[in-house]
Design an enzyme around this catalytic site. Structure first.
Site, PDB file in Angstrom:
ATOM      1  N   GLY A 138      -9.888   1.972  -0.530  1.00  0.00           N
ATOM      2  CA  GLY A 138     -10.655   1.672   0.770  1.00  0.00           C
ATOM      3  C   GLY A 138     -11.051   0.435   0.853  1.00  0.00           C
ATOM      4  O   GLY A 138     -10.999  -0.259  -0.106  1.00  0.00           O
ATOM      5  N   ALA A 142     -15.943  -7.022  -2.007  1.00  0.00           N
ATOM      6  CA  ALA A 142     -16.889  -7.034  -2.990  1.00  0.00           C
ATOM      7  C   ALA A 142     -18.155  -7.815  -2.296  1.00  0.00           C
ATOM      8  O   ALA A 142     -19.309  -7.216  -2.412  1.00  0.00           O
ATOM      9  CB  ALA A 142     -16.451  -7.521  -4.231  1.00  0.00           C
ATOM     10  N   LYS A 193      -1.140  -2.550  -0.309  1.00  0.00           N
ATOM     11  CA  LYS A 193      -1.991  -3.586   0.743  1.00  0.00           C
ATOM     12  C   LYS A 193      -2.031  -4.824  -0.109  1.00  0.00           C
ATOM     13  O   LYS A 193      -2.217  -5.809   0.784  1.00  0.00           O
ATOM     14  CB  LYS A 193      -3.197  -2.798   0.991  1.00  0.00           C
ATOM     15  CG  LYS A 193      -4.212  -2.607  -0.242  1.00  0.00           C
ATOM     16  CD  LYS A 193      -5.179  -3.951  -0.442  1.00  0.00           C
ATOM     17  CE  LYS A 193      -6.008  -3.783  -1.581  1.00  0.00           C
ATOM     18  NZ  LYS A 193      -6.896  -4.933  -1.741  1.00  0.00           N
ATOM     19  N   SER A 256     -10.227 -12.730   0.667  1.00  0.00           N
ATOM     20  CA  SER A 256      -9.215 -12.138  -0.062  1.00  0.00           C
ATOM     21  C   SER A 256      -8.246 -13.006  -0.772  1.00  0.00           C
ATOM     22  O   SER A 256      -7.529 -13.955  -0.199  1.00  0.00           O
ATOM     23  CB  SER A 256      -8.384 -11.301   1.253  1.00  0.00           C
ATOM     24  OG  SER A 256      -7.061 -10.992   0.572  1.00  0.00           O
ATOM     25  N   GLU A 281      -3.737  -9.446  -7.486  1.00  0.00           N
ATOM     26  CA  GLU A 281      -2.678  -8.399  -7.837  1.00  0.00           C
ATOM     27  C   GLU A 281      -1.524  -8.249  -6.975  1.00  0.00           C
ATOM     28  O   GLU A 281      -0.631  -7.669  -7.210  1.00  0.00           O
ATOM     29  CB  GLU A 281      -3.490  -7.132  -7.474  1.00  0.00           C
ATOM     30  CG  GLU A 281      -4.847  -6.961  -8.354  1.00  0.00           C
ATOM     31  CD  GLU A 281      -4.825  -6.373  -9.792  1.00  0.00           C
ATOM     32  OE1 GLU A 281      -3.569  -6.312 -10.307  1.00  0.00           O
ATOM     33  OE2 GLU A 281      -5.487  -5.925 -10.329  1.00  0.00           O
TER      34      GLU A 281
END
Length: 331
Positions: A138, A142, A193, A256, A281
């Site tokens: 989801g 953070a 994503k 991000s 990632e």
């Protein structure tokens, strides 16, 4: 008194999850190998290395010893980068007992094997714990979640009671947790994503505007849904919190790292230096998911374009132009 919850990993996301569980009324033990981080949490209730400006709840207790962190925990949350999930879970496995549940929060595939994180957990955990595995997905930036901004997560597990336990441990006044049995769909969406956020950041870096970025996002979502279904997940998962929700958060947030990587790539900046100094990632997700897609005979133009940019030295602007001219539009 609440439950005992262990969080393995005191990075930004792990600390935010610990904060959420503490505000849900639980006793949280936050483990890390980074002694300075633990010392600061103990002395000042802060983790300035990963979540600057956030004061942590008094129920978040730092632990240097993993055995202390997991002992008696109803839920053990694994919140480390995907590349070290196996190592951390292998270390935790002998310390766990029947009746405990383990939830993965990492979003990626294992680079060496292409396995999803729940599959890694299944290989490393004792047999009696393999039905007590969950995954958390989801849109959860953070620093927003830790600052008590409204956040919606999804907990997926084969056993609905395990997913419900994750919800009990994390849901509070500002965090809601939806439940799912589609572990495959949640994990593949969460992995993709990260890859597709690079493409959305690329649009920003090239200065192509909202129309182009929305078009690329639509292409990404179509590819995500097709991949999820072909791997055995549900199409609607890709259009839920774990897929569309997380893609929007990761692809549009200035915080991000995956989006920032794409932006640097589009601007011609030293994106490789950024990659070397940050946990991102997205690039391994591009490689891992593309291997899966090719094995299934899937044609995923956005993922192919990202691979050519990150690993083959392609030029950003002509690569994106070709993608927009040739890809089938999801009408």
């Amino acid at each position: 008194m609440g439950l005992a919850v262990a969080v393995l990993g005191a990075g930004a996301y792990g600390t935010a999850l610990a904060q959420a569980a503490a505000h849900a009324g639980h006793r949280v033990r936050l483990w890390s190998i980074e002694a300075p981080v633990l010392a600061e949490i103990a002395a000042q209730r802060r983790n300035s290395a990963y979540l600057p400006g956030v004061r942590l709840h008094r129920r978040v207790r730092p632990c240097a010893e993993m055995a202390e962190a997991v002992q008696g925990a109803a839920l053990v949350l694994v919140a480390v980068p995907s590349r070290v999930v196996r190592e951390v879970v292998r270390r935790a496995a002998p310390l766990l007992r029947p009746g405990q549940a383990v939830a993965n929060a990492a979003k990626g595939l294992e680079e060496a094997t292409g396995l999803r994180m729940s599959q890694v957990l299944e290989q490393e955990l004792p047999e009696e714990l393999r039905e007590a595995i969950a995954t958390v997905g989801g849109p959860a930036i953070a620093r927003e979640m830790a600052r008590r901004r409204p956040t919606a997560l999804v907990a997926a597990a084969r056993d609905p009671e395990v997913a419900a336990l994750v919800r009990t441990c994390l849901e509070n006044a500002w965090v809601r947790v939806g439940l799912s049995r589609d572990v495959i769909g949640v994990e593949i969406s969460a992995t993709l994503k990260n890859a597709y956020a690079i493409a959305l950041g690329l649009c920003d870096g090239l200065g192509l505007g909202a129309n182009v970025k929305a078009t690329v996002a639509s292409l990404c979502l179509a590819e995500m849904a097709e991949t999820v279904v072909c791997l055995g997940g549900r199409r609607d998962t890709a259009f839920g919190l774990a897929g569309l929700g997380d893609l929007l958060a990761t692809g549009y947030s200035p915080h991000s790292r995956n989006r920032t990587l794409g932006e640097k790539l589009g601007r011609g900046e030293d994106w490789q230096a950024f990659l070397a100094s940050n946990t991102v990632e997205g690039p391994p997700a591009v490689e891992g998911c593309l291997r899966l897609a090719r094995a299934l005979g899937l044609h995923l133009p956005v993922l192919e374009a990202l691979h050519s940019l990150l690993f083959e030295g392609a030029e950003p602007r002509p690569t994106l132009r070709a993608l927009l001219e040739r890809a089938s539009l999801p009408a």
